[in-house]
Design a protein around this motif. Structure first.
Motif, PDB file in Angstrom:
ATOM      1  N   SER A  86       0.886  -1.263  -0.048  1.00 16.28           N
ATOM      2  CA  SER A  86       0.079  -0.063  -0.152  1.00 16.28           C
ATOM      3  C   SER A  86       0.871   1.194   0.042  1.00 16.28           C
ATOM      4  O   SER A  86       0.552   2.304  -0.534  1.00 16.28           O
ATOM      5  CB  SER A  86      -0.963   0.096   1.292  1.00 16.28           C
ATOM      6  OG  SER A  86      -1.600   1.269   1.053  1.00 16.28           O
ATOM      7  N   LYS A 143       0.084  -3.393  -7.031  1.00 18.80           N
ATOM      8  CA  LYS A 143      -1.684  -3.681  -6.971  1.00 18.80           C
ATOM      9  C   LYS A 143      -1.647  -4.934  -7.242  1.00 18.80           C
ATOM     10  O   LYS A 143      -3.074  -5.507  -6.829  1.00 18.80           O
ATOM     11  CB  LYS A 143      -1.960  -2.913  -8.212  1.00 18.80           C
ATOM     12  CG  LYS A 143      -1.939  -1.096  -7.839  1.00 18.80           C
ATOM     13  CD  LYS A 143      -2.405  -0.513  -9.274  1.00 18.80           C
ATOM     14  CE  LYS A 143      -2.587   0.840  -9.062  1.00 18.80           C
ATOM     15  NZ  LYS A 143      -3.055   1.704 -10.205  1.00 18.80           N
ATOM     16  N   TYR A 144      -1.112  -5.852  -8.118  1.00 19.96           N
ATOM     17  CA  TYR A 144      -1.380  -7.155  -8.098  1.00 19.96           C
ATOM     18  C   TYR A 144      -1.423  -7.927  -6.723  1.00 19.96           C
ATOM     19  O   TYR A 144      -2.215  -8.825  -6.651  1.00 19.96           O
ATOM     20  CB  TYR A 144      -0.148  -7.876  -9.025  1.00 19.96           C
ATOM     21  CG  TYR A 144      -0.544  -9.358  -9.183  1.00 19.96           C
ATOM     22  CD1 TYR A 144      -0.916  -9.967 -10.100  1.00 19.96           C
ATOM     23  CD2 TYR A 144       0.259 -10.424  -8.249  1.00 19.96           C
ATOM     24  CE1 TYR A 144      -1.514 -11.241 -10.196  1.00 19.96           C
ATOM     25  CE2 TYR A 144      -0.089 -11.776  -8.478  1.00 19.96           C
ATOM     26  CZ  TYR A 144      -0.579 -12.133  -9.245  1.00 19.96           C
ATOM     27  OH  TYR A 144      -0.924 -13.613  -9.308  1.00 19.96           O
ATOM     28  N   MET A 173      -1.865  -6.463  -4.191  1.00 22.02           N
ATOM     29  CA  MET A 173      -3.246  -5.849  -3.325  1.00 22.02           C
ATOM     30  C   MET A 173      -4.497  -6.582  -3.930  1.00 22.02           C
ATOM     31  O   MET A 173      -5.590  -5.899  -3.428  1.00 22.02           O
ATOM     32  CB  MET A 173      -3.325  -4.589  -3.480  1.00 22.02           C
ATOM     33  CG  MET A 173      -1.920  -3.657  -2.774  1.00 22.02           C
ATOM     34  SD  MET A 173      -2.004  -3.850  -0.910  1.00 22.02           S
ATOM     35  CE  MET A 173      -3.566  -2.841  -0.539  1.00 22.02           C
ATOM     36  N   ASP A 174      -4.290  -7.635  -4.780  1.00 20.67           N
ATOM     37  CA  ASP A 174      -5.689  -8.330  -5.393  1.00 20.67           C
ATOM     38  C   ASP A 174      -6.270  -7.373  -6.060  1.00 20.67           C
ATOM     39  O   ASP A 174      -7.675  -7.398  -6.131  1.00 20.67           O
ATOM     40  CB  ASP A 174      -6.698  -8.517  -4.233  1.00 20.67           C
ATOM     41  CG  ASP A 174      -5.895 -10.082  -3.484  1.00 20.67           C
ATOM     42  OD1 ASP A 174      -5.417 -10.631  -3.999  1.00 20.67           O
ATOM     43  OD2 ASP A 174      -6.024 -10.083  -2.264  1.00 20.67           O
ATOM     44  N   ASN A 175      -5.623  -6.267  -6.696  1.00 16.36           N
ATOM     45  CA  ASN A 175      -6.272  -5.332  -7.650  1.00 16.36           C
ATOM     46  C   ASN A 175      -5.637  -5.560  -9.079  1.00 16.36           C
ATOM     47  O   ASN A 175      -4.708  -4.955  -9.613  1.00 16.36           O
ATOM     48  CB  ASN A 175      -5.927  -3.796  -7.303  1.00 16.36           C
ATOM     49  CG  ASN A 175      -6.633  -2.673  -8.096  1.00 16.36           C
ATOM     50  OD1 ASN A 175      -7.319  -3.233  -9.123  1.00 16.36           O
ATOM     51  ND2 ASN A 175      -6.250  -1.671  -7.943  1.00 16.36           N
ATOM     52  N   LEU A 176      -6.036  -6.850  -9.699  1.00 14.94           N
ATOM     53  CA  LEU A 176      -5.610  -7.094 -10.911  1.00 14.94           C
ATOM     54  C   LEU A 176      -6.041  -6.244 -12.021  1.00 14.94           C
ATOM     55  O   LEU A 176      -5.361  -5.816 -12.993  1.00 14.94           O
ATOM     56  CB  LEU A 176      -6.119  -8.697 -11.149  1.00 14.94           C
ATOM     57  CG  LEU A 176      -5.885  -9.202 -12.681  1.00 14.94           C
ATOM     58  CD1 LEU A 176      -4.312  -9.182 -12.738  1.00 14.94           C
ATOM     59  CD2 LEU A 176      -6.197 -10.415 -12.736  1.00 14.94           C
ATOM     60  N   THR A 177      -7.371  -5.612 -11.819  1.00  8.88           N
ATOM     61  CA  THR A 177      -7.671  -4.477 -13.214  1.00  8.88           C
ATOM     62  C   THR A 177      -6.652  -3.605 -12.975  1.00  8.88           C
ATOM     63  O   THR A 177      -5.928  -2.908 -13.979  1.00  8.88           O
ATOM     64  CB  THR A 177      -9.094  -4.140 -12.586  1.00  8.88           C
ATOM     65  OG1 THR A 177     -10.014  -5.135 -12.633  1.00  8.88           O
ATOM     66  CG2 THR A 177      -9.492  -2.937 -13.585  1.00  8.88           C
ATOM     67  N   GLY A 178      -6.338  -3.139 -11.844  1.00  9.74           N
ATOM     68  CA  GLY A 178      -5.492  -1.827 -11.557  1.00  9.74           C
ATOM     69  C   GLY A 178      -4.005  -2.273 -12.215  1.00  9.74           C
ATOM     70  O   GLY A 178      -3.267  -1.389 -12.693  1.00  9.74           O
ATOM     71  N   ALA A 179      -3.595  -3.089 -11.830  1.00 11.72           N
ATOM     72  CA  ALA A 179      -2.225  -3.807 -12.140  1.00 11.72           C
ATOM     73  C   ALA A 179      -2.350  -3.862 -13.827  1.00 11.72           C
ATOM     74  O   ALA A 179      -1.085  -3.597 -14.303  1.00 11.72           O
ATOM     75  CB  ALA A 179      -1.747  -5.121 -11.801  1.00 11.72           C
ATOM     76  N   GLU A 223      -3.980  -2.228 -15.916  1.00 12.16           N
ATOM     77  CA  GLU A 223      -3.874  -0.823 -16.485  1.00 12.16           C
ATOM     78  C   GLU A 223      -2.546  -0.280 -16.488  1.00 12.16           C
ATOM     79  O   GLU A 223      -1.918   0.406 -17.319  1.00 12.16           O
ATOM     80  CB  GLU A 223      -5.132  -0.019 -15.637  1.00 12.16           C
ATOM     81  CG  GLU A 223      -6.416  -0.327 -15.863  1.00 12.16           C
ATOM     82  CD  GLU A 223      -7.355   0.357 -15.072  1.00 12.16           C
ATOM     83  OE1 GLU A 223      -6.807   1.037 -14.022  1.00 12.16           O
ATOM     84  OE2 GLU A 223      -8.649   0.191 -15.113  1.00 12.16           O
ATOM     85  N   CYS A 271      -3.294 -10.758 -17.815  1.00 12.28           N
ATOM     86  CA  CYS A 271      -4.084  -9.812 -18.377  1.00 12.28           C
ATOM     87  C   CYS A 271      -4.941 -10.468 -19.372  1.00 12.28           C
ATOM     88  O   CYS A 271      -6.077  -9.673 -19.906  1.00 12.28           O
ATOM     89  CB  CYS A 271      -3.746  -8.478 -18.397  1.00 12.28           C
ATOM     90  SG  CYS A 271      -2.801  -8.014 -17.082  1.00 12.28           S
TER      91      CYS A 271
END
Length: 384
Positions: free
Chosen positions: A313, A347-348, A350-356, A358, A379
């Protein structure tokens, strides 16, 4: 101990034969017996007079002083019944030599003395051999951060088990006086320039730390004779890169670490050797000294440091700050782009695959080609 900073993996070994002719082999100095060289049986005879798999340079800090570790990996073996010379067992061994980083300047002077041999006494802090070493095992299933092009390696995810531990233990034993080091290494170098060719002949000469012996071995009267019987040979660019790539990691430190630059450099050193807590503390101190700095790289490195500590984070916040400090110099642009890629890695986790995805797409669109593997693997992107 740091990852490998530079290495030589290919060289031609030459030896003068008893018939007056030179013989050569790849990564091995042949024997002097011309008749048996072509038909020697396996085992001990196949090792040559000397051989290597790789010659590597790493770095380690000892009492806040920068040292290098030269590691020579080579084919080795022994007879199960030495007296009878039967039952040969092959394995690989390591010779290691720990010496002060400032010696790198002697190994490759600024004004290279072409066509004149020279010797460098490494005056080793500790030296030794590890028989039948086991390679460190790299951890799988882990995304790798991109490293920035200022000499800091950011993708080392190895277990410090095996021979690295053995070298570190030897250094610690030497430091507390458990062992006395009598091993040393003398590097003999002969840079040659002939017509349009530049090459380097070199030898690694094992020695003892005995003052009179060192004086004899390093006497200029003996330099040229060292290359009359055998040597290794590589292109000058290979040898110079071997030294210079490791020199890039040598950072001049102020004795009193208070200013921004000193703390920044100290953080880089700690990062290189995997001391991420020490690196984070140094980067924080540097930013306390100059909180308004427009140097994006310190935030890039602090972001990488935090990512390696699992602080994803706060790492993202550092990458955000680095991205906001768009560089003015074109030469800094490739390093700046990597912040998008490394923020995607954070981000990956942090379990934010969409953000990763991008961020990896942004890095790829800006010219960071290595992001394509992540886009395809994680992706579902199709990259031509």
């Amino acid at each position: 101990m740091s990852p490998v900073q530079s290495s030589i993996t290919e060289a031609k070994g030459w030896a003068m034969q008893d018939n007056g002719k030179w013989a050569y082999a790849n990564n091995k100095i042949p024997h002097t017996d011309s008749r048996s060289n072509a038909s020697r049986p396996g085992g001990l005879n196949q090792l040559g007079q000397d051989n290597f798999i790789s010659i590597e340079l790493r770095k380690i800090m000892i009492d806040d002083v920068q040292y290098n570790v030269l590691i020579k990996k080579y084919e080795d073996g022994e007879f199960e019944f030495p007296f009878l010379q039967r039952e040969w067992k092959s394995f690989r061994s390591i010779d290691y030599y720990v010496f002060k980083g400032e010696k790198l300047k002697e190994m490759l002077p600024e004004d290279v003395p072409f066509n004149t041999p020279y010797l460098v006494d490494l005056n080793c802090y500790v030296a030794g051999k590890i028989k039948n070493f086991e390679e460190s095992v790299f951890m799988g299933n882990r995304l790798i951060l991109s490293s920035y092009a200022t000499g800091v390696i950011g993708n080392f995810q190895a277990s410090q088990a095996g021979y690295e531990d053995a070298i570190i233990r030897a250094i610690q034993d030497r430091k507390v006086g458990k062992i006395i080091n009598d091993g040393n290494l003398i590097l003999a170098v002969y840079p040659i320039k002939a017509k349009d060719k530049e090459m380097v002949r070199f030898k690694l000469i094992k020695a003892y730390k005995h003052e009179n012996l060192i004086k004899i071995q390093t006497s200029p009267d003996n330099w040229r004779d060292l290359f009359e019987e055998n040597f290794y040979e590589v292109g000058f660019n290979i040898y110079s890169n071997f030294i210079r790539e490791s020199q890039a990691y040598f950072i001049e430190l102020d004795k009193v670490i208070t200013a921004y630059d000193s703390n920044y450099n100290w953080g880089l050193l700690r990062y290189q050797i995997g001391d991420y807590l020490g690196a984070l503390e140094a980067f924080n101190k540097a930013l306390e000294e100059d909180p308004s700095t427009d140097d994006f790289l310190i935030y890039s490195y602090r972001g990488n440091t935090r990512s390696k500590m699992g602080l994803h984070s706060t790492a993202i916040a550092d990458f955000d700050k680095a991205i906001s400090l768009r560089p003015k110099r074109i030469i800094d642009y490739p390093n700046w782009i990597r912040n998008y890629f490394n923020r995607g890695v954070a981000k990956y986790y942090m379990d934010n695959l969409t953000g990763a995805c991008e961020d990896w797409k942004k890095a790829y669109d800006l010219g960071y080609g290595s992001a394509s593997e992540y886009l395809m693997d994680f992706c579902g992107e199709k990259i031509k």
